[in-house]
Design an enzyme around this catalytic site. Structure first.
Site: not given
Length: 424
Positions: A261, A276
């Site tokens: 991502r 993250r």
């Protein structure tokens, strides 16, 4: 993609869903107009094509001047057929392009609002009182260093920000979590899968990830391939353009794969640690089921996710995601958020979405029963996103000396190890 018949017969329902998402309501009217042009162009094409076929039979029987006149008309019709066919193709292309921009219909009982308007359905477990235990909890970064389990500095040196190495017990912990997840999935009747992490555009578009989520997708330039952000994508496309036997449903797959991502919209968010990141490994549940059973299947997925986190002995809460925070393909989504002690808050660790027939219509996945052939429903659910699971395990089960207790259910997958101890 939704059923075009529903769009024509109940456009107000589609408008209401778009409104609840905070998406374009005007798109519905554009689609209705495009659908009318599409159906009109089909009728026009069929009319001139039918006349052309009829005329062809008359030419075979005609003689003299009549035949010449018919041949002249045949040439005119041939040109008209080509024009009508081109108009039909263009009208269909326009309609399909607009349809790709229309999100799935939101379930009526999904909470209204945006990102912060979720509804907490339940809290499970009690966060530890570290002050009462007499020590300040360390974050997963410090614990990872003490255990020689996480190397963020070298991850950044080699690959850049938001990358990391798992080393020693960190690597073993990842493999243990994956194996525990797959073992549980097997007991629930899932077929384990290791799917490809590179897919063609149709697979990515068919699952809804080239719309609002396109900025977070990595594209391999020159090869016309995409790196998947979840194995949901190759699992959804596994039966692309197939007709399934209704008696075989539900078909459940548990895919273990890396997830990539870009995190394009996360500038300044979670810049430290491995919460993250641009890459992590994940075990994803996926189901092809009868549309009438999709809501029940969704509840089963949530229950299975909860069972996994119960066995990790980590406090968590379940939230019902608001309509305005749903992905394009989801009609309803539940998240599990684990308690992260050093942040003093819950953070998302799993999600499960009911995508109804949205993805299957795009991907051509159908089933056949006594009523004929129609699209299946698809559902997905994270069983374990490993990086965040490691964060939750380390922080919630840490001891004052920097060691980490291994949850009982995880111990068999770590060779029976009950404690992760700091490296001296």
């Amino acid at each position: 993609m939704i059923d075009p018949k529903l769009l024509r017969e109940d456009p107000d329902r589609v408008r209401a869903s778009q409104r609840r998402r905070g998406a374009s309501v005007d798109l519905v009217d554009q689609l209705l107009a495009a659908d009318e042009r599409r159906r009109s162009s089909i009728a026009s094409f069929e009319q001139v094509r039918s006349e052309q076929k009829s005329l062809g039979k008359q030419v075979a029987r005609a003689q003299g001047e009549d035949k010449q006149a018919l041949l002249a008309r045949t040439r005119e019709l041939s040109a008209q057929v080509k024009t009508a066919e081109a108009e039909q193709t263009e009208a269909e292309r326009e309609f399909q392009q607009l349809m790709l921009g229309l999100d799935n219909l939101v379930e009526e009982d999904a909470p209204p609002g945006g990102e912060d308007d979720y509804v907490v359905l339940e809290e499970t477990g009690t966060p530890r009182d570290f002050a009462a235990e007499g020590f300040e909890p360390r974050d997963h970064i410090e614990l990872g260093q003490l255990l020689a389990a996480i190397d963020i500095e070298r991850g950044a040196k080699v690959s850049g920000a938001r990358f990391y190495y798992l080393t020693g017990v960190g690597a073993l912990l990842e493999m243990a979590l994956i194996n525990m997840a797959v073992d549980q999935a097997l007991t629930w009747g899932f077929t384990p899968m290791i799917p490809p992490s590179l897919v063609k555009p149709r697979a990515m578009e068919g699952t809804g990830y080239l719309g609002q989520a396109a900025d977070d997708v990595y594209r391999v330039e020159g090869d016309d391939l995409y790196l998947v952000g979840t194995s949901e994508v190759p699992l959804a496309a596994y039966h692309m353009d197939e007709i399934l036997d209704a008696d075989a449903l539900p078909l459940r797959y548990a895919g273990s794969s890396p997830a990539f991502r870009r995190e394009a919209g996360s500038y300044g968010k979670d810049t430290r640690g491995i919460i993250r990141v641009h890459w992590f490994d994940k075990v994803e549940m996926f189901s092809f089921c009868h549309p009438d059973q999709a809501r029940e299947e969704h509840q089963r997925f949530l229950a299975w996710e909860r069972e996994f986190w119960d066995r990790l002995e980590i406090p968590y809460r379940v939230i019902d995601t608001a309509a305005g925070d749903l992905g394009a393909s989801a009609a309803r989504k539940y998240d599990i958020e684990a308690w992260i002690p050093t942040q003093g808050r819950y953070r998302e660790v799993t999600s499960t979405s009911n995508c109804t027939e949205f993805q299957s219509r795009r991907l051509g996945v159908r089933f056949r029963d006594a009523g004929g052939v129609r699209p299946v429903a698809t559902l997905n659910g994270t069983l374990v996103a490993v990086a965040r699971a490691i964060v939750a395990v380390l922080e919630n089960h840490q001891q004052a000396d920097g060691s980490v207790r291994v949850p009982k259910a995880l111990q068999p997958f770590l060779g029976g190890r009950a404690l992760l101890e700091p490296r001296t």
